[in-house]
Write an enzyme that holds these catalytic residues in place. Structure first.
Site, PDB file in Angstrom:
ATOM      1  N   SER A  12       0.680  -1.230  -0.065  1.00  0.00           N
ATOM      2  CA  SER A  12       0.119  -0.006  -0.426  1.00  0.00           C
ATOM      3  C   SER A  12       0.853   1.205  -0.185  1.00  0.00           C
ATOM      4  CB  SER A  12      -0.950   0.057   0.546  1.00  0.00           C
ATOM      5  OG  SER A  12      -2.252   0.586   1.184  1.00  0.00           O
ATOM      6  N   ASP A  42       9.227   5.771 -10.246  1.00  0.00           N
ATOM      7  CA  ASP A  42       8.993   6.419 -11.208  1.00  0.00           C
ATOM      8  C   ASP A  42      10.230   7.728 -11.440  1.00  0.00           C
ATOM      9  OD1 ASP A  42       7.692   4.285 -12.340  1.00  0.00           O
ATOM     10  OD2 ASP A  42       5.828   5.959 -11.769  1.00  0.00           O
ATOM     11  N   LYS A  83      -1.101  -4.212  -2.962  1.00  0.00           N
ATOM     12  CA  LYS A  83      -2.116  -3.267  -2.237  1.00  0.00           C
ATOM     13  C   LYS A  83      -2.365  -2.057  -3.092  1.00  0.00           C
ATOM     14  CE  LYS A  83      -5.564  -2.957  -0.155  1.00  0.00           C
ATOM     15  NZ  LYS A  83      -5.903  -1.498  -0.120  1.00  0.00           N
TER      16      LYS A  83
END
Length: 448
Positions: free
Chosen positions: A297, A308, A322
């Site tokens: 999460s 990224d 998750k």
């Protein structure tokens, strides 16, 4: 719009119990007349069933119990992370995000349609016993977990300090079930831990994403700057998640201002974006992020954003996966709903749900071994060594809520923690090696 979004506290974590906070959604299902008519017809049937049960069932029933049972059943048809919270459970969830609650200390979720340990909480009864990320809980006090909701499982594991609960664990690579009798305690979570490795590598372990995590992290980073630390390791292993806002506030301290950290998208296709807003100058020193199957999460949001943006090299094993968002919706009687309302995506549009974050460099931990049972365990023929914690994750924040084994536990091989030893932790060894190599290559100069 951005400012409004940043004020919401959404819990994304896999911790069904350690979660919060509140992004209140306004129901849209009653806007269309056709839909309202259909709903009314179905409610007539529900009312008829309720009346027949009250009149004819063999034992006397309470309307409140029947309605709450119906609500639980309705939510169970949606997904494992949507659940109904009684007023008592709702209050408990609010307390937990402050970092203290009662139980045995494990974050739980659903994986492969089974009740899974996302991560044990450091220093708790389950952690000391040796319960591990990736373990499957098959029974609680001899009751099978197959038909239990996450919330029900959490409630069965919670209880007053000093009381006992038995967990039956199925662990990959271990043939027989592992049975643990744990004594409940007050669980206090210190979300940020740090130390300096080899005099110039700052090591930071985040155990969970709480309201105070970003502020505590900022204080540690300031200390590192004063010490002229040249590189950083951010350890998110066995971190089961927490508050979405905390994940954004943590990420912005590494990627700088004005960067997209994460966006969420619901069934209407609308994107809610979360951008970094920091006044601190960007520190672009070398950085490693450590993850494993217990990183979930909010941890995946941070790892995905740093990956990224090319801010850090991610090392370890694939994360939990998750990627759904749960919103906490308060109800009029003091109870609440935890309802899956969206999925979250990394800045480059990657969905983490069920797939997780794949590290740039895969480093598997050392094999786990199971030690001989303690005297107490030998005295109980049912007891066998294992690993542990108790809480589940999800909500509109990245879901509620990482080590060395305590006496009487099992030898779990490698165990990430702020006290992690380079001798025992191959993933941490790799991170340190990469940072040292990074420095060597940076200092290379072409010969003239």
């Amino acid at each position: 719009m951005e400012q409004q979004l940043r004020r919401r506290s959404w819990y994304l974590g896999p911790m069904v119990v350690v979660a919060l906070f509140m992004g209140v959604l306004i129901g849209k299902g009653w806007e269309r007349t056709g839909h309202a008519t259909e709903t009314y017809e179905e409610l007539k049937t529900f009312s008829e069933v309720l009346t027949q049960i009250q009149k004819h069932y063999v034992e006397e029933t309470k309307v409140k119990d029947l309605v709450q049972g119906a609500i639980r059943g309705m939510l169970a048809t949606l997904d494992p992370h949507s659940a109904y919270m009684t007023p008592e459970m709702y209050k408990e969830m609010q307390v937990e995000t402050k970092g203290e609650f009662g139980g045995v200390g494990i974050q739980i979720g659903v994986k492969d349609n089974r009740l899974a340990v996302i991560a044990p909480i450091e220093g708790t009864p389950a952690y000391r016993a040796g319960i591990k990320a990736g373990d499957f809980i098959t029974k609680v006090n001899d009751e099978p977990t197959k038909d239990l909701t996450l919330m029900d499982a959490v409630q069965k594991m919670r209880g007053p300090k000093g009381t006992k609960v038995s967990l039956t664990i199925q662990r990959d690579g271990v043939q027989d079930p592992l049975v643990f009798t744990l004594v409940r305690d007050i669980i206090k979570i210190e979300s940020v831990k740090s130390k300096v490795i080899d005099n110039n590598i700052g090591y930071i372990r985040l155990t969970q994403f709480q309201e105070s995590t970003a502020k505590d992290l900022s204080r540690v980073l300031k200390q590192f700057r004063e010490q002229k630390i040249q590189s950083t390791i951010l350890d998110l292993r066995n971190n089961p998640g927490g508050l979405l806002t905390a994940a954004v506030d943590v990420s912005e301290q590494f990627v700088g201002n004005g960067k997209l950290i994460v966006y969420i998208k619901g069934r209407d296709g609308r994107k809610d974006e979360y951008f970094s807003r920091t006044k601190e100058p960007l520190d672009d020193s070398p950085m490693i992020v450590l993850v494993n199957e217990g990183s979930a999460s909010a941890s995946e949001i941070v790892a995905g954003a740093l990956q990224d943006w090319g801010r850090a090299v991610v090392v370890g094993t694939t994360t939990f996966g998750k990627g759904s968002v749960q919103t906490i919706l308060p109800l009029g009687d003091g109870s609440g709903l935890r309802l899956t309302t969206a999925k979250y995506y990394t800045p480059k549009g990657r969905s983490i749900q069920s797939t997780g974050i794949t590290p740039d460099i895969i480093v598997k931990p050392q094999p786990t071994t199971v030690a001989k049972a303690t005297e107490k365990e030998e005295a109980n023929p049912k007891a066998k060594p294992s690993t542990g914690k108790e809480s589940s994750s999800q909500s509109k924040t990245p879901d509620d809520p990482t080590r060395k084994n305590g006496a009487g536990g099992s030898n779990t091989g490698q165990d990430p923690s702020a006290e992690a030893s380079l001798e025992d932790d191959v993933q941490l060894q790799k991170a340190v090696e990469l940072l040292k190599t990074w420095k060597i290559f940076k200092e290379l100069r072409p010969s003239t």
